[in-house]
Design an enzyme around this catalytic site. Structure first.
Site, PDB file in Angstrom:
ATOM      1  N   SER A 105      44.250  39.496  36.520  1.00 51.13           N
ATOM      2  CA  SER A 105      44.163  40.349  37.693  1.00 51.13           C
ATOM      3  C   SER A 105      44.557  41.784  37.343  1.00 51.13           C
ATOM      4  O   SER A 105      45.262  42.037  36.358  1.00 51.13           O
ATOM      5  CB  SER A 105      45.086  39.822  38.803  1.00 51.13           C
ATOM      6  OG  SER A 105      46.443  40.007  38.445  1.00 51.13           O
ATOM      7  N   CYS A 160      35.061  36.817  36.565  1.00 52.28           N
ATOM      8  CA  CYS A 160      35.259  38.258  36.757  1.00 52.28           C
ATOM      9  C   CYS A 160      33.926  38.993  36.761  1.00 52.28           C
ATOM     10  O   CYS A 160      33.841  40.128  37.205  1.00 52.28           O
ATOM     11  CB  CYS A 160      36.176  38.825  35.687  1.00 52.28           C
ATOM     12  SG  CYS A 160      35.473  38.830  34.031  1.00 52.28           S
ATOM     13  N   GLU A 163      39.482  41.415  45.455  1.00 53.13           N
ATOM     14  CA  GLU A 163      38.748  40.353  44.771  1.00 53.13           C
ATOM     15  C   GLU A 163      39.116  38.999  45.382  1.00 53.13           C
ATOM     16  O   GLU A 163      40.280  38.602  45.374  1.00 53.13           O
ATOM     17  CB  GLU A 163      39.088  40.367  43.274  1.00 53.13           C
ATOM     18  CG  GLU A 163      38.325  39.361  42.453  1.00 53.13           C
ATOM     19  CD  GLU A 163      38.682  39.453  40.975  1.00 53.13           C
ATOM     20  OE1 GLU A 163      37.769  39.289  40.141  1.00 53.13           O
ATOM     21  OE2 GLU A 163      39.857  39.678  40.646  1.00 53.13           O
TER      22      GLU A 163
END
Length: 502
Positions: free
Chosen positions: A230, A285, A387
């Site tokens: 992250s 991702c 996200e």
């Protein structure tokens, strides 16, 4: 209960037992929701033991000629291909992705290993004869020493191989700290590296949480750290590692957009969006969780087709060959995705398809969540800015090309973006102007091939060097430049003149 140990200096290193104060994490089977193993969480002392083993091994490994190191990579590649099915089954049982997706995870890592097989050529330096009178200048690339990688749960094979493949090939030794959620495959990779002929200590695996991460970032013998995770943690890793004198490449989160122009082939777009948004349960991702149709007609038609496409998707256990995707990695992550869906509703977006109530018969305790679709998402909404990392697709409508271009360009993340169009001029302009690190033109997940380089912009990446390809070689090596002269006769006074200025 199966215990997953550290792998240090070519053998399993048992963590301290619970009775002796050791710490362990639970490893779940996401399909059933049951604990299937426990993984040792390293102490500072255990991490230090791994680093010292790596440091001892690095001297001899760096002295091994590049061709022999390449032969180890060739053999490692063969062993991975031999054990592909077994590795994929283990990966799926701990992560939850379907078997075909797990094989893709392994294969994309293998492509970097293939690149590393050519390391003798890639490591060649530069040479200039006669840079000055009787003076030659040449350079060489040398390994850094002990390097480390901190990898996420979503690609437990690919991302470790992205890191240690190049690092080891150029002559470093490596400490891998994989996610504690799915740690078995990384250990298997280290075992196969030893079987391939790498000396003990060249590749070590140490499991852990923040304690292990901080020990890596502050250890004086670790020269470089590569991280994927992250953005908040990536920023922390970059700041802490560089403050302790290390090279750091830290890849963070993403919110990748897919721009759909009115002339796009919507049949193909819908199929691409379905795989890119919902494949691997959205835990990528480089997933594509935001679609930006340009114009009302394009948006309305895209929405209608996406609803129909979602109805065809099958969510199942990892071993179900008919399933498009499996469960998410943990109960906590499932709850996080469901919470984001509720936040989207509360923010005023239209929840067209709600996957929160999905349950798989016979596997009611598994970490499953169905595909969800939002429309009317605005750029000020939290669910757009952050996200979600789950099987959720958001439609953000734009009226013009310029408005669509601005959305990914102005977003805090800049990992990947795609544009769908038949117009070559529009695609070329978009690729040139968009403020994002990786661009796909009619390619929904624009992950570059292994001999190019992977890396985003803005809060998607911290550091100046990308992963794998030639950029990876630069990250894991240091350049030494030599200026050489072999004088003859009496040259009194020459020492006071810069040689190349004569």
């Amino acid at each position: 209960m199966r215990t997953i140990s550290h792998f240090v200096n070519g053998q399993a290193l048992e963590g301290s037992s619970i009775e002796k104060g050791g710490r362990f994490g639970d490893v779940f089977n996401p399909n059933t929701g049951e604990i299937q193993a426990r993984v040792a969480l390293a102490t500072d002392a255990e991490l230090d033991a791994a680093v010292r083993a790596a440091a001892a091994a690095q001297i001899g490994w760096a002295a091994t000629n590049p061709q022999r190191r390449a032969r180890v990579m060739f053999e490692f590649k063969r062993l991975i291909e031999r054990d592909m099915n077994v590795l994929a089954e283990i990966l799926s049982s701990e992560h939850g992705k379907v078997i075909a997706d797990s094989k893709g995870d392994i294969q994309r890592g293998l492509e970097v290993i293939e690149f590393a097989c050519g390391i003798p050529h890639i490591l060649k330096g530069e040479y200039t004869e006669g840079a000055g009178p009787g003076i030659d200048v040449y350079s060489m690339r040398q390994p850094l020493g002990v390097c480390a990688g901190i990898t996420p749960f979503n690609f437990p094979a690919m991302i470790p191989m992205w890191m240690f493949g190049i690092s080891i090939a150029v002559g470093n030794t490596f400490i891998l700290k994989p996610s504690e959620k799915d740690p078995t495959v990384p250990v298997k990779l280290a075992e196969l590296m030893m079987e391939a002929g790498a000396p003990a200590g060249v590749l070590n695996v140490v499991h852990g949480d923040k304690t292990a991460v901080d020990a890596i970032l502050t250890h004086p013998l670790i020269r470089a750290v590569s991280f994927v995770g992250s953005s908040d943690i990536a920023h922390y890793v970059y700041q802490t590692g560089t403050a302790h004198g290390k090279r750091v490449q830290a890849m963070g989160g993403a919110k990748n957009h897919g721009i759909v122009l009115p002339d796009a082939d919507l049949d193909q777009v819908v199929k691409d969006l379905s795989g890119a948004a919902f494949g691997s349960a959205g835990e990528r991702c480089m997933a594509l969780p935001v679609v930006v149709p340009v114009g009302k007609k394009t948006g309305d038609e895209l929405r209608e087709r996406m609803v129909a496409e979602i109805e065809t998707l099958q969510v199942g256990v990892s071993t179900d060959l008919a399933a498009h995707y499996g469960p998410v990695v943990s109960a906590a992550h499932r709850a996080k995705v469901a919470d984001y869906i509720q936040i989207g509703v509360d923010e005023g977006a239209e929840l067209v398809v709600d996957g929160r109530d999905f349950s798989l018969q016979g596997f009611e305790k598994g970490f499953f969540i169905g595909p969800s679709l939002f429309d009317g998402v605005k750029k000020g909404m939290r669910t757009y800015q952050e996200e979600i990392f789950g099987p959720v697709l958001q439609i953000v409508r734009a009226e013009t090309f310029e408005e669509a271009l601005a959305l990914p360009s102005e977003h805090q993340y800049g990992n990947g973006v795609a544009i769908f169009t038949r117009n070559g001029r529009a695609a070329r302009e978009f690729a040139s102007r968009v403020n994002v690190g990786m661009v796909g033109i009619n390619v929904p997940i624009p992950v570059p091939v292994a001999y190019h380089t992977f890396g985003g912009w803005k809060r998607s990446a911290f550091g100046d060097t990308n992963q794998h390809g030639v950029e990876g070689v630069k990250f894991y090596t240091k350049v030494k430049t030599i200026t050489a002269r072999w004088p003859e006769g009496d040259h009194e006074g020459d020492a006071f003149v810069i040689p190349t200025m004569k």
